[in-house]
Design a protein around this motif. Structure first.
Motif, PDB file in Angstrom:
ATOM      1  N   ARG A 187       5.795 -12.750   4.611  1.00 30.21           N
ATOM      2  CA  ARG A 187       5.815 -11.330   4.233  1.00 30.21           C
ATOM      3  C   ARG A 187       4.566 -10.971   3.438  1.00 30.21           C
ATOM      4  O   ARG A 187       4.573 -10.071   2.602  1.00 30.21           O
ATOM      5  CB  ARG A 187       7.076 -11.012   3.422  1.00 30.21           C
ATOM      6  CG  ARG A 187       7.239 -11.807   2.143  1.00 30.21           C
ATOM      7  CD  ARG A 187       8.467 -11.346   1.374  1.00 30.21           C
ATOM      8  NE  ARG A 187       8.652 -12.124   0.146  1.00 30.21           N
ATOM      9  CZ  ARG A 187       9.657 -11.937  -0.702  1.00 30.21           C
ATOM     10  NH1 ARG A 187      10.553 -11.003  -0.461  1.00 30.21           N
ATOM     11  NH2 ARG A 187       9.769 -12.682  -1.791  1.00 30.21           N
ATOM     12  N   LYS A 188       3.487 -11.677   3.705  1.00 25.19           N
ATOM     13  CA  LYS A 188       2.217 -11.405   3.048  1.00 25.19           C
ATOM     14  C   LYS A 188       1.437 -10.357   3.830  1.00 25.19           C
ATOM     15  O   LYS A 188       1.818  -9.949   4.924  1.00 25.19           O
ATOM     16  CB  LYS A 188       1.404 -12.698   2.933  1.00 25.19           C
ATOM     17  CG  LYS A 188       2.045 -13.770   2.064  1.00 25.19           C
ATOM     18  CD  LYS A 188       1.179 -15.012   2.002  1.00 25.19           C
ATOM     19  CE  LYS A 188       1.802 -16.089   1.127  1.00 25.19           C
ATOM     20  NZ  LYS A 188       0.985 -17.319   1.083  1.00 25.19           N
ATOM     21  N   LYS A 189       0.329  -9.945   3.263  1.00 26.92           N
ATOM     22  CA  LYS A 189      -0.527  -8.952   3.909  1.00 26.92           C
ATOM     23  C   LYS A 189      -0.970  -9.425   5.290  1.00 26.92           C
ATOM     24  O   LYS A 189      -1.023  -8.642   6.251  1.00 26.92           O
ATOM     25  CB  LYS A 189      -1.747  -8.678   3.022  1.00 26.92           C
ATOM     26  CG  LYS A 189      -2.819  -7.807   3.662  1.00 26.92           C
ATOM     27  CD  LYS A 189      -4.001  -7.653   2.736  1.00 26.92           C
ATOM     28  CE  LYS A 189      -5.134  -6.881   3.408  1.00 26.92           C
ATOM     29  NZ  LYS A 189      -5.725  -7.614   4.538  1.00 26.92           N
ATOM     30  N   GLU A 190      -1.272 -10.716   5.412  1.00 25.77           N
ATOM     31  CA  GLU A 190      -1.766 -11.259   6.680  1.00 25.77           C
ATOM     32  C   GLU A 190      -0.752 -11.103   7.814  1.00 25.77           C
ATOM     33  O   GLU A 190      -1.130 -11.005   8.984  1.00 25.77           O
ATOM     34  CB  GLU A 190      -2.130 -12.737   6.520  1.00 25.77           C
ATOM     35  CG  GLU A 190      -3.333 -13.007   5.633  1.00 25.77           C
ATOM     36  CD  GLU A 190      -3.051 -12.862   4.154  1.00 25.77           C
ATOM     37  OE1 GLU A 190      -4.010 -12.778   3.357  1.00 25.77           O
ATOM     38  OE2 GLU A 190      -1.852 -12.816   3.788  1.00 25.77           O
ATOM     39  N   ALA A 191       0.540 -11.080   7.468  1.00 24.61           N
ATOM     40  CA  ALA A 191       1.578 -10.943   8.497  1.00 24.61           C
ATOM     41  C   ALA A 191       1.498  -9.578   9.175  1.00 24.61           C
ATOM     42  O   ALA A 191       1.599  -9.475  10.402  1.00 24.61           O
ATOM     43  CB  ALA A 191       2.954 -11.144   7.874  1.00 24.61           C
ATOM     44  N   LEU A 192       1.303  -8.517   8.393  1.00 23.30           N
ATOM     45  CA  LEU A 192       1.173  -7.179   8.979  1.00 23.30           C
ATOM     46  C   LEU A 192      -0.206  -6.985   9.600  1.00 23.30           C
ATOM     47  O   LEU A 192      -0.349  -6.262  10.597  1.00 23.30           O
ATOM     48  CB  LEU A 192       1.440  -6.116   7.912  1.00 23.30           C
ATOM     49  CG  LEU A 192       1.670  -4.688   8.407  1.00 23.30           C
ATOM     50  CD1 LEU A 192       2.775  -4.634   9.455  1.00 23.30           C
ATOM     51  CD2 LEU A 192       2.012  -3.763   7.242  1.00 23.30           C
ATOM     52  N   ASP A 193      -1.221  -7.643   9.026  1.00 23.21           N
ATOM     53  CA  ASP A 193      -2.556  -7.606   9.642  1.00 23.21           C
ATOM     54  C   ASP A 193      -2.508  -8.112  11.074  1.00 23.21           C
ATOM     55  O   ASP A 193      -3.199  -7.587  11.963  1.00 23.21           O
ATOM     56  CB  ASP A 193      -3.532  -8.482   8.836  1.00 23.21           C
ATOM     57  CG  ASP A 193      -3.891  -7.871   7.489  1.00 23.21           C
ATOM     58  OD1 ASP A 193      -3.644  -6.665   7.304  1.00 23.21           O
ATOM     59  OD2 ASP A 193      -4.413  -8.600   6.626  1.00 23.21           O
ATOM     60  N   ASP A 243       3.686  -4.175  -2.192  1.00 22.95           N
ATOM     61  CA  ASP A 243       2.262  -3.840  -2.284  1.00 22.95           C
ATOM     62  C   ASP A 243       1.443  -4.443  -1.147  1.00 22.95           C
ATOM     63  O   ASP A 243       0.487  -3.823  -0.671  1.00 22.95           O
ATOM     64  CB  ASP A 243       1.702  -4.312  -3.633  1.00 22.95           C
ATOM     65  CG  ASP A 243       2.264  -3.516  -4.802  1.00 22.95           C
ATOM     66  OD1 ASP A 243       2.666  -2.360  -4.576  1.00 22.95           O
ATOM     67  OD2 ASP A 243       2.312  -4.049  -5.926  1.00 22.95           O
ATOM     68  N   SER A 244       1.805  -5.648  -0.702  1.00 18.29           N
ATOM     69  CA  SER A 244       1.021  -6.316   0.342  1.00 18.29           C
ATOM     70  C   SER A 244       1.011  -5.510   1.635  1.00 18.29           C
ATOM     71  O   SER A 244      -0.024  -5.386   2.302  1.00 18.29           O
ATOM     72  CB  SER A 244       1.588  -7.715   0.606  1.00 18.29           C
ATOM     73  OG  SER A 244       1.524  -8.509  -0.554  1.00 18.29           O
ATOM     74  N   TYR A 245       2.166  -4.956   2.000  1.00 17.31           N
ATOM     75  CA  TYR A 245       2.244  -4.151   3.216  1.00 17.31           C
ATOM     76  C   TYR A 245       1.405  -2.879   3.086  1.00 17.31           C
ATOM     77  O   TYR A 245       0.727  -2.462   4.030  1.00 17.31           O
ATOM     78  CB  TYR A 245       3.695  -3.781   3.519  1.00 17.31           C
ATOM     79  CG  TYR A 245       4.567  -4.931   3.964  1.00 17.31           C
ATOM     80  CD1 TYR A 245       4.021  -6.073   4.533  1.00 17.31           C
ATOM     81  CD2 TYR A 245       5.953  -4.873   3.824  1.00 17.31           C
ATOM     82  CE1 TYR A 245       4.818  -7.123   4.946  1.00 17.31           C
ATOM     83  CE2 TYR A 245       6.765  -5.922   4.236  1.00 17.31           C
ATOM     84  CZ  TYR A 245       6.190  -7.046   4.797  1.00 17.31           C
ATOM     85  OH  TYR A 245       6.982  -8.082   5.205  1.00 17.31           O
ATOM     86  N   LYS A 246       1.458  -2.262   1.922  1.00 21.01           N
ATOM     87  CA  LYS A 246       0.711  -1.019   1.727  1.00 21.01           C
ATOM     88  C   LYS A 246      -0.792  -1.259   1.804  1.00 21.01           C
ATOM     89  O   LYS A 246      -1.534  -0.449   2.378  1.00 21.01           O
ATOM     90  CB  LYS A 246       1.074  -0.393   0.373  1.00 21.01           C
ATOM     91  CG  LYS A 246       0.478   0.991   0.180  1.00 21.01           C
ATOM     92  CD  LYS A 246       0.943   1.630  -1.111  1.00 21.01           C
ATOM     93  CE  LYS A 246       0.346   3.025  -1.265  1.00 21.01           C
ATOM     94  NZ  LYS A 246       0.761   3.678  -2.526  1.00 21.01           N
ATOM     95  N   PRO A 297      -6.005   3.942   7.878  1.00 16.90           N
ATOM     96  CA  PRO A 297      -6.278   4.786   6.705  1.00 16.90           C
ATOM     97  C   PRO A 297      -5.746   6.207   6.830  1.00 16.90           C
ATOM     98  O   PRO A 297      -5.531   6.877   5.819  1.00 16.90           O
ATOM     99  CB  PRO A 297      -7.814   4.775   6.619  1.00 16.90           C
ATOM    100  CG  PRO A 297      -8.278   4.413   7.993  1.00 16.90           C
ATOM    101  CD  PRO A 297      -7.235   3.504   8.552  1.00 16.90           C
ATOM    102  N   MET A 298      -5.498   6.677   8.067  1.00 15.86           N
ATOM    103  CA  MET A 298      -4.993   8.033   8.266  1.00 15.86           C
ATOM    104  C   MET A 298      -3.463   8.093   8.273  1.00 15.86           C
ATOM    105  O   MET A 298      -2.887   9.184   8.284  1.00 15.86           O
ATOM    106  CB  MET A 298      -5.526   8.602   9.588  1.00 15.86           C
ATOM    107  CG  MET A 298      -7.041   8.645   9.685  1.00 15.86           C
ATOM    108  SD  MET A 298      -7.785   9.603   8.338  1.00 15.86           S
ATOM    109  CE  MET A 298      -7.184  11.234   8.750  1.00 15.86           C
ATOM    110  N   ALA A 299      -2.804   6.940   8.278  1.00 12.87           N
ATOM    111  CA  ALA A 299      -1.336   6.910   8.318  1.00 12.87           C
ATOM    112  C   ALA A 299      -0.755   7.232   6.942  1.00 12.87           C
ATOM    113  O   ALA A 299      -1.358   6.940   5.906  1.00 12.87           O
ATOM    114  CB  ALA A 299      -0.851   5.545   8.785  1.00 12.87           C
ATOM    115  N   THR A 300       0.427   7.829   6.949  1.00 13.54           N
ATOM    116  CA  THR A 300       1.130   8.177   5.715  1.00 13.54           C
ATOM    117  C   THR A 300       2.215   7.148   5.435  1.00 13.54           C
ATOM    118  O   THR A 300       3.043   6.871   6.304  1.00 13.54           O
ATOM    119  CB  THR A 300       1.778   9.569   5.827  1.00 13.54           C
ATOM    120  OG1 THR A 300       0.762  10.533   6.134  1.00 13.54           O
ATOM    121  CG2 THR A 300       2.461   9.955   4.528  1.00 13.54           C
ATOM    122  N   VAL A 301       2.201   6.585   4.237  1.00  9.39           N
ATOM    123  CA  VAL A 301       3.207   5.603   3.836  1.00  9.39           C
ATOM    124  C   VAL A 301       4.389   6.333   3.202  1.00  9.39           C
ATOM    125  O   VAL A 301       4.206   7.189   2.330  1.00  9.39           O
ATOM    126  CB  VAL A 301       2.623   4.587   2.838  1.00  9.39           C
ATOM    127  CG1 VAL A 301       3.712   3.660   2.307  1.00  9.39           C
ATOM    128  CG2 VAL A 301       1.515   3.776   3.497  1.00  9.39           C
TER     129      VAL A 301
END
Length: 328
Positions: A104-110, A133-136, A144-148
């Motif tokens: 569930r780290k940033k690299e997983a969504l990358d 925070d990692s996902y965000k 960068p144009m997507a809304t969280v």
């Protein structure tokens, strides 16, 4: 009986066995057709790997991201707990799982964003997630144009933890006699339940407790105010209600956890307010997580994580004979 085309019958039989593996436990299918359990697992895994080579991630504009606990066993003693999760990406429009990554780290969504490519990342408008925070960071980097949008379920979960912590502190330090009995045990769940969902006897119980201790009056006001916050028509009405929550929290000097929660939430208001424009959440991912847990129980756990990921895409997503051609 004369068989004109034995090869066609074998192919048809293999197809039917494969379809059975999609809707039932592989070991049970093996028992039915008289094939060894381990052999059936290897056959199913090999078939899923071939299907994955033809799998195309559908075009998406609105997605939800969440994590699910995949395994208890560590691969090595220093392994991080984050690595024992799966990151699940769902399409909010088709309500299906479209990607599964380990950890569930940033690299997983990358990994997901790299798989769909830079051009398709630009098409993503909304990403619903928890306050991870990692996902965000990953979304801001690739889309960068997507809304969280913060998921309502996780926001309320964190809020309820803060409410229960302060209730516990009041119970231990500020309650005596009958008031102490009324604020513990089976009654503690009432403090995070909406008043309209309580029974008449539960509401009478809360009212009697509030008469004994003024702090519980503010605790009830804060809890009901947080539920009403999500009924706001727009972000401006929600902001007014949120400021009112802060004033109620500050009325009691013993609301330590709620004060911390309010301060952190106030800093993240620019993200939270997006909910009132899109009204989406990652509750779909939470529902899929329950299906994944059932799948895990049905298979009595999975030692092969690659196989487990493919089974999730098969049961909850598009990696099955209904969507992927078997002609390969």
């Amino acid at each position: 009986m004369q068989i004109n085309n034995p090869a066609a019958i074998v192919v048809k039989l293999l197809f039917l066995i494969s379809r059975m593996c999609e809707i039932s436990a592989v070991s049970r299918v093996g028992e039915l057709v008289g094939i060894n359990k381990m052999t059936m697992h290897r056959l199913d895994f090999a078939r899923l790997k071939r299907m994955f080579q033809h799998y195309k991630i559908p075009k998406v504009t609105r997605i939800s991201v969440d994590e699910v606990y995949a395994r208890k066993k560590k691969y090595h003693s220093k392994e991080s707990r984050d690595n024992r999760f799966f990151t699940i990406v769902c399409d909010l429009d088709t309500r299906r799982v479209i990607w599964v990554s380990e950890s569930r780290k940033k690299e997983a969504l990358d990994e997901f964003f790299k798989a769909i490519g830079e051009d398709r990342c630009k098409d993503i408008d909304v990403v619903a997630m928890d306050q991870h925070d990692s996902y965000k960071v990953s979304v801001n980097e690739h889309c960068p144009m997507a809304t969280v949008v913060w998921d309502r379920f996780h926001v309320m979960q964190n809020f309820n933890v803060a409410v229960d912590s302060d209730r516990k502190w009041l119970h231990e330090h500020m309650c005596r006699g009958e008031t102490k009995r009324l604020s513990r045990g089976k009654f503690k769940r009432l403090f995070v339940t909406k008043s309209e969902r309580r029974s008449k006897s539960d509401n009478r119980h809360i009212n009697s407790l509030m008469k004994e201790n003024q702090d519980f009056v503010y605790l009830e006001l804060i809890k009901e105010g947080m539920h009403q916050l999500y009924d706001s028509k727009d972000e401006y009405e929600a902001r007014e209600k949120f400021i009112q929550l802060g004033e109620w929290i500050k009325q009691c000097k013993y609301f330590f956890e709620l004060n911390n929660w309010w301060d952190k939430f106030d800093k993240g208001w620019n993200t939270f307010k997006n909910y009132f424009y899109y009204r989406v959440s990652s509750s779909l991912s939470e529902g899929q997580n329950n299906v994944i847990k059932t799948l895990k129980k049905r298979g009595y756990g999975y030692r092969n994580m690659a196989y487990f990921k493919l089974k999730i895409l098969q049961v909850c997503g598009f990696l099955n004979s209904k969507y992927v051609s078997m002609e390969f």
